[in-house]
Motif scaffolding. Structure first.
Motif, PDB file in Angstrom:
ATOM      1  N   GLU A   1       1.096  -0.890  -0.294  1.00  0.00           N
ATOM      2  CA  GLU A   1      -0.201  -0.249  -0.126  1.00  0.00           C
ATOM      3  C   GLU A   1       0.423   1.307   0.318  1.00  0.00           C
ATOM      4  OE1 GLU A   1      -4.237   2.236   0.128  1.00  0.00           O
ATOM      5  OE2 GLU A   1      -3.147  -0.468  -0.213  1.00  0.00           O
ATOM      6  N   ALA A   2       2.014   1.474   0.988  1.00  0.00           N
ATOM      7  CA  ALA A   2       2.905   2.770   1.233  1.00  0.00           C
ATOM      8  C   ALA A   2       3.603   2.557  -0.722  1.00  0.00           C
ATOM      9  CB  ALA A   2       4.231   2.519   2.197  1.00  0.00           C
ATOM     10  N   ILE A   3       3.842   1.472  -1.220  1.00  0.00           N
ATOM     11  CA  ILE A   3       4.319   1.232  -1.999  1.00  0.00           C
ATOM     12  C   ILE A   3       3.541   2.316  -3.741  1.00  0.00           C
ATOM     13  CG2 ILE A   3       5.400   0.482  -4.701  1.00  0.00           C
ATOM     14  CD1 ILE A   3       7.138  -0.996  -3.021  1.00  0.00           C
ATOM     15  N   ARG A   4       2.057   1.979  -2.965  1.00  0.00           N
ATOM     16  CA  ARG A   4       1.477   2.294  -4.472  1.00  0.00           C
ATOM     17  C   ARG A   4       0.776   3.875  -4.168  1.00  0.00           C
ATOM     18  NH1 ARG A   4      -4.417   3.360  -4.618  1.00  0.00           N
ATOM     19  NH2 ARG A   4      -4.791   2.814  -1.717  1.00  0.00           N
TER      20      ARG A   4
ATOM     21  N   ALA B   1      11.087  -6.731   2.943  1.00  0.00           N
ATOM     22  CA  ALA B   1      10.535  -6.339   1.385  1.00  0.00           C
ATOM     23  C   ALA B   1      11.543  -7.158   0.754  1.00  0.00           C
ATOM     24  CB  ALA B   1      11.232  -5.173   1.227  1.00  0.00           C
ATOM     25  N   GLU B   2      12.708  -7.817   0.781  1.00  0.00           N
ATOM     26  CA  GLU B   2      13.718  -8.388   0.324  1.00  0.00           C
ATOM     27  C   GLU B   2      12.589  -9.821   0.002  1.00  0.00           C
ATOM     28  OE1 GLU B   2      17.610  -9.193  -0.214  1.00  0.00           O
ATOM     29  OE2 GLU B   2      17.330  -6.795  -0.711  1.00  0.00           O
ATOM     30  N   GLU B   3      12.285 -10.364   1.529  1.00  0.00           N
ATOM     31  CA  GLU B   3      11.891 -11.244   1.521  1.00  0.00           C
ATOM     32  C   GLU B   3      10.072 -11.579   0.359  1.00  0.00           C
ATOM     33  OE1 GLU B   3       9.530 -14.464   4.842  1.00  0.00           O
ATOM     34  OE2 GLU B   3      10.800 -13.423   5.760  1.00  0.00           O
ATOM     35  N   SER B   4       9.311 -10.328   0.623  1.00  0.00           N
ATOM     36  CA  SER B   4       8.011 -11.108  -0.171  1.00  0.00           C
ATOM     37  C   SER B   4       8.679 -10.212  -1.572  1.00  0.00           C
ATOM     38  CB  SER B   4       7.766  -9.653   0.128  1.00  0.00           C
ATOM     39  OG  SER B   4       7.931  -8.515   0.270  1.00  0.00           O
ATOM     40  N   GLY B   5       9.651  -9.607  -2.266  1.00  0.00           N
ATOM     41  CA  GLY B   5      10.233  -9.644  -3.700  1.00  0.00           C
ATOM     42  C   GLY B   5       9.653  -8.509  -4.332  1.00  0.00           C
ATOM     43  N   LEU B   6       8.901  -6.997  -2.514  1.00  0.00           N
ATOM     44  CA  LEU B   6       8.712  -5.716  -3.053  1.00  0.00           C
ATOM     45  C   LEU B   6      10.189  -4.685  -3.772  1.00  0.00           C
ATOM     46  CD1 LEU B   6       5.682  -5.799  -0.486  1.00  0.00           C
ATOM     47  CD2 LEU B   6       5.380  -5.797  -3.671  1.00  0.00           C
TER      48      LEU B   6
ATOM     49  N   LEU C   1      12.429  -5.087  -5.477  1.00  0.00           N
ATOM     50  CA  LEU C   1      12.595  -4.808  -6.845  1.00  0.00           C
ATOM     51  C   LEU C   1      11.619  -3.357  -7.078  1.00  0.00           C
ATOM     52  CD1 LEU C   1      12.692  -7.900  -8.559  1.00  0.00           C
ATOM     53  CD2 LEU C   1      14.318  -6.651  -7.669  1.00  0.00           C
ATOM     54  N   GLN C   2      10.750  -3.203  -6.438  1.00  0.00           N
ATOM     55  CA  GLN C   2       9.498  -2.013  -7.060  1.00  0.00           C
ATOM     56  C   GLN C   2      10.162  -0.500  -6.180  1.00  0.00           C
ATOM     57  OE1 GLN C   2       6.106  -4.591  -6.354  1.00  0.00           O
ATOM     58  NE2 GLN C   2       5.325  -2.991  -7.192  1.00  0.00           N
ATOM     59  N   LEU C   3      10.538  -1.360  -4.984  1.00  0.00           N
ATOM     60  CA  LEU C   3      10.865   0.040  -3.628  1.00  0.00           C
ATOM     61  C   LEU C   3      12.457   0.793  -4.615  1.00  0.00           C
ATOM     62  CD1 LEU C   3      10.903   1.686  -1.475  1.00  0.00           C
ATOM     63  CD2 LEU C   3      12.115  -0.591   0.080  1.00  0.00           C
ATOM     64  N   GLY C   4      12.901  -0.770  -4.976  1.00  0.00           N
ATOM     65  CA  GLY C   4      14.741  -0.130  -5.636  1.00  0.00           C
ATOM     66  C   GLY C   4      14.818   0.769  -7.087  1.00  0.00           C
ATOM     67  N   GLU C   5      13.437   0.170  -7.310  1.00  0.00           N
ATOM     68  CA  GLU C   5      12.765   1.391  -8.484  1.00  0.00           C
ATOM     69  C   GLU C   5      12.616   2.379  -8.414  1.00  0.00           C
ATOM     70  OE1 GLU C   5      11.393   0.811 -13.175  1.00  0.00           O
ATOM     71  OE2 GLU C   5      10.772  -1.285 -11.020  1.00  0.00           O
ATOM     72  N   TRP C   6      11.332   2.633  -7.518  1.00  0.00           N
ATOM     73  CA  TRP C   6      10.986   3.536  -7.136  1.00  0.00           C
ATOM     74  C   TRP C   6      12.388   4.557  -6.725  1.00  0.00           C
ATOM     75  CZ3 TRP C   6      11.581   6.505  -2.854  1.00  0.00           C
ATOM     76  CH2 TRP C   6      10.468   7.981  -2.443  1.00  0.00           C
ATOM     77  N   VAL C   7      12.777   3.984  -5.312  1.00  0.00           N
ATOM     78  CA  VAL C   7      14.488   5.033  -5.155  1.00  0.00           C
ATOM     79  C   VAL C   7      15.426   5.275  -5.871  1.00  0.00           C
ATOM     80  CG1 VAL C   7      16.667   4.421  -3.772  1.00  0.00           C
ATOM     81  CG2 VAL C   7      14.357   4.334  -2.744  1.00  0.00           C
TER      82      VAL C   7
ATOM     83  N   ARG D   1      18.837  -8.510  -3.392  1.00  0.00           N
ATOM     84  CA  ARG D   1      17.852  -9.088  -4.200  1.00  0.00           C
ATOM     85  C   ARG D   1      18.002  -8.347  -5.506  1.00  0.00           C
ATOM     86  NH1 ARG D   1      12.906 -12.484  -2.667  1.00  0.00           N
ATOM     87  NH2 ARG D   1      12.117 -12.509  -4.272  1.00  0.00           N
ATOM     88  N   GLN D   2      18.037  -7.036  -5.270  1.00  0.00           N
ATOM     89  CA  GLN D   2      17.799  -6.044  -6.627  1.00  0.00           C
ATOM     90  C   GLN D   2      19.244  -6.261  -7.295  1.00  0.00           C
ATOM     91  OE1 GLN D   2      17.933  -3.148  -3.986  1.00  0.00           O
ATOM     92  NE2 GLN D   2      16.961  -1.876  -6.109  1.00  0.00           N
ATOM     93  N   PHE D   3      20.134  -7.058  -6.660  1.00  0.00           N
ATOM     94  CA  PHE D   3      22.012  -6.949  -7.066  1.00  0.00           C
ATOM     95  C   PHE D   3      22.066  -8.372  -7.532  1.00  0.00           C
ATOM     96  CE2 PHE D   3      26.320  -8.492  -7.229  1.00  0.00           C
ATOM     97  CZ  PHE D   3      26.686  -7.173  -8.336  1.00  0.00           C
ATOM     98  N   GLN D   4      20.418  -9.163  -8.176  1.00  0.00           N
ATOM     99  CA  GLN D   4      20.326 -10.745  -8.420  1.00  0.00           C
ATOM    100  C   GLN D   4      19.028 -10.876  -9.436  1.00  0.00           C
ATOM    101  OE1 GLN D   4      19.287 -13.440  -5.338  1.00  0.00           O
ATOM    102  NE2 GLN D   4      21.378 -13.612  -4.530  1.00  0.00           N
ATOM    103  N   ASP D   5      18.376  -9.173  -9.781  1.00  0.00           N
ATOM    104  CA  ASP D   5      17.887  -9.068 -11.016  1.00  0.00           C
ATOM    105  C   ASP D   5      19.031  -9.200 -12.039  1.00  0.00           C
ATOM    106  OD1 ASP D   5      15.646  -8.232 -12.720  1.00  0.00           O
ATOM    107  OD2 ASP D   5      15.435  -5.846 -11.193  1.00  0.00           O
ATOM    108  N   PRO D   6      17.967  -9.662 -13.367  1.00  0.00           N
ATOM    109  CA  PRO D   6      18.451  -9.981 -14.390  1.00  0.00           C
ATOM    110  C   PRO D   6      18.094  -8.381 -15.351  1.00  0.00           C
ATOM    111  CG  PRO D   6      16.919 -11.261 -14.340  1.00  0.00           C
ATOM    112  CD  PRO D   6      16.813 -11.219 -13.308  1.00  0.00           C
ATOM    113  N   ASP D   7      16.993  -7.667 -14.742  1.00  0.00           N
ATOM    114  CA  ASP D   7      17.412  -6.441 -15.740  1.00  0.00           C
ATOM    115  C   ASP D   7      17.396  -5.238 -15.006  1.00  0.00           C
ATOM    116  OD1 ASP D   7      15.500  -7.928 -17.020  1.00  0.00           O
ATOM    117  OD2 ASP D   7      13.750  -7.423 -16.170  1.00  0.00           O
ATOM    118  N   LEU D   8      18.869  -4.996 -13.889  1.00  0.00           N
ATOM    119  CA  LEU D   8      19.017  -4.613 -13.209  1.00  0.00           C
ATOM    120  C   LEU D   8      19.555  -2.994 -14.105  1.00  0.00           C
ATOM    121  CD1 LEU D   8      19.597  -2.794 -10.540  1.00  0.00           C
ATOM    122  CD2 LEU D   8      21.866  -4.361  -9.931  1.00  0.00           C
ATOM    123  N   VAL D   9      20.576  -3.503 -15.068  1.00  0.00           N
ATOM    124  CA  VAL D   9      21.116  -2.846 -15.587  1.00  0.00           C
ATOM    125  C   VAL D   9      20.740  -1.713 -16.549  1.00  0.00           C
ATOM    126  CG1 VAL D   9      23.635  -2.409 -17.603  1.00  0.00           C
ATOM    127  CG2 VAL D   9      23.676  -4.639 -15.329  1.00  0.00           C
ATOM    128  N   ALA D  10      19.701  -2.784 -16.518  1.00  0.00           N
ATOM    129  CA  ALA D  10      18.763  -2.009 -18.009  1.00  0.00           C
ATOM    130  C   ALA D  10      17.526  -1.186 -17.195  1.00  0.00           C
ATOM    131  CB  ALA D  10      17.597  -3.021 -18.950  1.00  0.00           C
TER     132      ALA D  10
END
Length: 764
Positions: free
Chosen positions: A513-516, A561-566, A568-574, A601-610
């Motif tokens: 909800e906070a991200i939304r 956030a790490e455990e739930s996968g959120l 990735l969304q939070l990191g993109e917002w930051v 978890r972000q570092f393992q995201d295959p789309d991080l560089v993109a």
């Protein structure tokens, strides 16, 4: 005077009666103790023999299964080697198999028509015996060719090739249509030096062995005349009891033995093997009970007759000795032979005890089911010996993380169970995370350096079960969930969540909800150049403001956030928020580089560089204004993959800093290759600067290492002028901390930079 005389006269009588009463009582006590100890000795002998027979059954079945499975694997390999056309080409492979299974004296290969193609007991180019002319042998061979089992255990017979009594374990290799192609036969000698029985810790004068349901001995030790033992069916009391009670699993027997060298009355116990039609038995002479009883009670009986006053003490000592002896025997049957850890039976009892304690004290405890990921690949690639050695090293690794009262058990194979008494969810999380962390380093096994990872399932008492079976089942289920999520992870059993787990679920919902609602905001902590005191950059720190105005710090929600996968969304917002802020500052004439933390978890995201490229293009920023902070632990999860990702980021022109350096388990060889620009010295080491010898040494070492590797250093958590001055004197380039400035909003940070021409508030 009369009263006094009577009293004096009565005293010897009282004393005499007291002595007689004491002697009578002592005699009765000795007699009672004698009867009692005799009955107890009988019970313990029976119990010990039953334990030994059960242990022998388990060990024998394990031996058969291990060798049988080995023959299956060998058969697959031989089938690919054209063994039917050129048998001799596989001799080296068969001899290597014998080295892995030293109990095997010879291996023979038979064609489907019964012809022997190869026998390792017969030298190359020497004639092989033709057993087709031996009708009984050939009939059994034909029957084994048609047997549906994975392997067949043959009856003992005299081996013509190895010239000694042995039994054969056979496996048939079949074609795609199920037709037999050839048969592999492993010969296991039955003499003392070759038998797999003689290592059982049995009492003196024991006879141990395996008895087939058809009455023939499968194996026996000790033995004087093999022909008289293996050449005719048994007629002993054990076989009679088995035949009188078909399907019996375990039992105790007594009767006369007619075996040469072991004639006389004997007692013993037997246990049926789980997957073979035979029984493991252990027997001792009937007078074994008497000899044990006399051995254990002789000092008590002799000393008690002379000094009755010592009777109680001696009886107590004997009792302790017997209990200890019995405890040793029971302990041997409750330990894993390879690692020395408690086995399933022992750990189930421990869990039952924890349940009782937790119920009475109203506290929690935790069961962790740990399975080694892809352990089968290790056995297949390096062999079972290396696999076993690896399990021993894994045991030491796990024990290094556990607390003093925690219990580690091996359930079998690559499965371990950990019991954490008086452990709530938070403590369980800490220990589980330490377990995952400690597995990040390679283990040295012989000449190999191997790395394995665990999958961990967690069940809490009483939230996830109130009995042993339920807890184990739920922990096992959770472990498979961790494997499903990608391995090298842990998972709580989720169907019956406790209060803390429900809070985590609630926190996940609030985070979504906070991200939304865009309920996060950024603060910036200045980074200064130690020599000049000038602000040269900042670290971006995210904060969460709840609807009621409460500000939540990252350590309270990042893990969720790490455990739930959120994350990735939070990191993109930051990332996008920071890029936008850099753009606004730049428009107002403030030019600094900003560091953004990247979670594992972000570092393992295959789309991080993109994603980073997209954010830079969106705000039209040069890559050099952005710095990514990657924790040492995240970088070491998969060093080779980490270096590839960081190489791509460096190719974009982005600066990289290794965060929390020294708190993980870096390899210096990898660190040398990692394309990082900066090393951040963790606050825990800075705190002890000038006060703790170890922290001083660590900081000195990190600075020296950074200089050698030509990397800049940033000291975190600088809170005193002493720390600031010491770090500057040691050659540290950059620093951040409360002494310089707390994290501040963007407007306040801009004023700090603009103040005094971009110089920080402290003296350089």
């Amino acid at each position: 005077m009369g009263l006094s005389t009577d009293n004096h006269a009565a005293f010897p009588k009282v004393l005499r009666n007291a002595v007689l009463a004491f002697m009578l009582g002592g005699s009765l006590a000795i007699g009672a103790y004698g009867v009692y100890s005799w009955q107890r000795e009988q019970h313990e002998v029976r119990e010990n023999l039953t334990i030994l027979s059960s242990f022998l059954a388990s060990a024998s079945q394990s031996f058969f299964d291990s060798l049988g499975n080995g023959l299956v694997s060998l058969g697959h390999s031989l089938d690919k080697s054209r063994v039917l056309e050129t048998p001799e080409v596989v001799r080296a492979e068969l001899e290597a198999f014998q080295l892995r299974y030293p109990e095997v004296k010879a291996i023979a290969i038979f064609a489907a028509d019964g012809k022997m193609l190869l026998n390792t007991a017969v030298a190359p180019n020497q004639p092989l015996p033709d057993l087709r002319i031996d009708p009984p042998y050939n009939r059994q061979l034909v029957a084994d060719f048609n047997a549906p089992q994975r392997y067949v255990i043959g009856a003992p017979e005299y081996g013509k090739a190895i010239q000694r009594w042995r039994f054969a374990l056979r496996h048939v290799v079949r074609g795609t249509g199920g037709e037999p192609r050839f048969l592999i036969q492993a010969a296991i000698p039955l003499e003392r030096e070759g038998t797999f029985l003689h290592q059982l810790p049995a009492p003196a004068n024991s006879i141990i062995g395996l008895l087939r349901e058809d009455g023939y001995q499968q194996a026996r030790w000790p033995i004087s005349e093999s022909q008289e033992v293996y050449g005719q069916p048994s007629k002993g009391p054990a076989l009679r009891m088995i035949q009188e009670h078909p399907g019996i699993r375990t039992g105790f027997f007594s009767g006369m033995s007619l075996w040469p060298g072991n004639k006389g009355e004997r007692i013993g116990a037997f246990t049926r093997l789980s997957n073979a039609k035979m029984y493991a038995y252990v027997s001792v002479p009937a007078d074994h009970v008497w000899r044990r009883w006399w051995l254990h009670n002789q000092p008590v009986m002799i000393v008690s007759l002379v000094f009755l006053v010592l009777f109680g003490f001696m009886a107590y000592r004997i009792t302790l000795r017997e209990r200890y002896h019995r405890g040793e025997l029971i302990d041997q049957s409750r330990r894993d032979a390879l690692t020395g850890l408690p086995n399933r039976a022992a750990v189930e009892e421990a869990i039952q005890h924890c349940i009782k304690m937790a119920h009475s004290t109203r506290c929690q405890f935790t069961v962790l089911f740990l399975d080694i990921d892809r352990f089968k690949d290790v056995n297949d690639s390096y062999g079972h010996i290396i696999g076993d050695q690896l399990l021993v090293e894994i045991t030491k690794l796990i024990q290094s993380v556990l607390r003093g009262g925690d219990m580690l058990a091996r359930l079998g194979g690559d499965e371990f169970l950990i019991v954490l008494p008086t452990s709530d969810t938070e403590m369980t999380l800490q220990i589980t995370q330490r377990l995952l962390q400690v597995f990040q380093k390679n283990l040295t096994v012989g000449e190999y350096s191997l790395r394995v990872t665990p999958s961990i399932g967690i069940a809490l008492y009483p939230e996830h079960g109130e009995d042993v079976g339920t807890l184990l089942q739920h922990a096992d289920t959770a472990m498979y969930e961790a494997k499903r999520e990608g391995r090298n992870a842990f998972s709580f059993y989720a169907e019956q969540m406790g209060a803390r787990v429900r809070q985590r679920v609630q926190l996940d919902g609030e985070l979504r909800e906070a991200i939304r609602l865009d309920a996060f905001h950024m603060l910036y902590q200045p980074v200064v150049e130690l020599e000049s005191g000038r602000i040269v950059g900042a670290e971006a720190l995210v904060r969460w403001t709840k609807p009621d105005g409460e500000v939540v710090l990252p350590d309270q929600f990042i893990a969720a956030a790490e455990e739930s996968g959120l994350i990735l969304q939070l990191g993109e917002w930051v990332l996008r928020n920071v890029c936008g802020q850099i753009k606004r500052w730049s428009a107002e004439g403030v030019h600094v580089s900003i560091a953004v933390n990247i979670s594992p978890r972000q570092f393992q995201d295959p789309d991080l560089v993109a994603k980073i490229e997209m954010a830079l293009r969106e705000f039209d920023l040069a890559p050099g204004v952005l710095e990514l902070e990657i924790t040492e632990t995240a970088a070491m999860l998969d060093p080779e993959s980490s270096m590839r990702i960081m190489g791509k980021l460096k190719a974009l022109g982005i600066s990289i800093a290794i965060d929390d350096f020294g708190t993980g388990y870096s390899s210096l060889a990898y660190l040398k290759r990692i394309p990082a620009d900066k090393i951040k010295i963790d606050k825990t080491f800075v705190d002890g600067l000038n006060t703790d010898v170890d922290d001083n040494a660590i900081v000195h070492t990190i600075l020296a290492l950074a200089k050698l590797l030509e990397k800049n250093t940033v000291a975190e958590g600088v809170e005193t002028e002493d720390q600031f001055n010491t770090l500057r004197g040691l050659g540290c380039k950059l620093a951040q901390g409360y002494l310089i400035s707390r994290p501040v909003p963007p407007e306040a940070f801009m004023r700090l930079v603009q103040q005094n021409g971009g110089t920080a508030l402290i003296s350089a």
